[in-house]
Design a protein around this motif. Structure first.
Motif, PDB file in Angstrom:
ATOM      1  N   THR A   8       0.772  -1.217  -0.102  1.00  0.00           N
ATOM      2  CA  THR A   8      -0.071  -0.013   0.140  1.00  0.00           C
ATOM      3  C   THR A   8       0.822   1.427   0.098  1.00  0.00           C
ATOM      4  OG1 THR A   8      -1.585  -1.319   1.473  1.00  0.00           O
ATOM      5  CG2 THR A   8      -2.084   1.273   1.004  1.00  0.00           C
ATOM      6  N   SER A  10       0.334   5.389   0.275  1.00  0.00           N
ATOM      7  CA  SER A  10      -0.576   6.574   0.519  1.00  0.00           C
ATOM      8  C   SER A  10      -0.154   7.860  -0.113  1.00  0.00           C
ATOM      9  CB  SER A  10      -0.961   6.779   2.248  1.00  0.00           C
ATOM     10  OG  SER A  10      -1.615   7.979   2.342  1.00  0.00           O
ATOM     11  N   THR A  12      -0.619  11.848  -0.135  1.00  0.00           N
ATOM     12  CA  THR A  12      -1.390  13.046   0.488  1.00  0.00           C
ATOM     13  C   THR A  12      -0.817  14.354  -0.096  1.00  0.00           C
ATOM     14  OG1 THR A  12      -1.699  11.808   2.858  1.00  0.00           O
ATOM     15  CG2 THR A  12      -2.410  14.047   2.729  1.00  0.00           C
ATOM     16  N   ASP A  26       4.511   4.759   2.443  1.00  0.00           N
ATOM     17  CA  ASP A  26       4.353   3.151   2.162  1.00  0.00           C
ATOM     18  C   ASP A  26       4.646   2.071   3.522  1.00  0.00           C
ATOM     19  OD1 ASP A  26       7.076   1.899   2.390  1.00  0.00           O
ATOM     20  OD2 ASP A  26       7.600   2.870   0.521  1.00  0.00           O
TER      21      ASP A  26
END
Length: 106
Positions: A8, A10, A12, A26
């Motif tokens: 995963t 992310s 932002t 990560d």
């Protein structure tokens, strides 16, 4: 993602009056953040070095935090919003080179 073995990631992106803040996190294998080994391209990989150089050219701050087994976080603060498309595009291209397709609209 390839080197990190992350499942995963992310992203932002936060806009303030004067800056844009980009954070990439990560859940990969991480690395020893105190070691400079390989960050100069001596291991044949220039990803972090290239990102740091692009940030410096854009008058942005660039910070990497990582620990073995804990993943990695990259933070970029861009003070000149006009340079955002270049920085975002180069970051997305870097992610895509790991064999994972990522698309987004900024």
């Amino acid at each position: 993602m390839r080197h990190a073995r992350a499942k995963t990631i992310s992203l932002t992106l936060v806009e303030t009056a004067d800056e844009l803040h980009l954070e990439i996190v990560d859940d990969g294998i991480g690395f020893d953040n105190s070691s400079k080994t390989g960050r100069d391209g001596s291991n044949g990989h220039y990803g972090l070095q290239g990102m740091a150089e692009r940030a410096a050219l854009s008058d942005a701050s660039f910070k990497v935090e990582s620990q073995l087994g804990e993943g990695t976080a990259i933070a970029v603060i861009l003070r000149q919003k006009s340079l955002v498309p270049t920085l975002v595009q180069s970051t997305l291209e870097n992610l895509d080179k790991g064999g994972q397709n990522f698309s987004g609209h900024f």
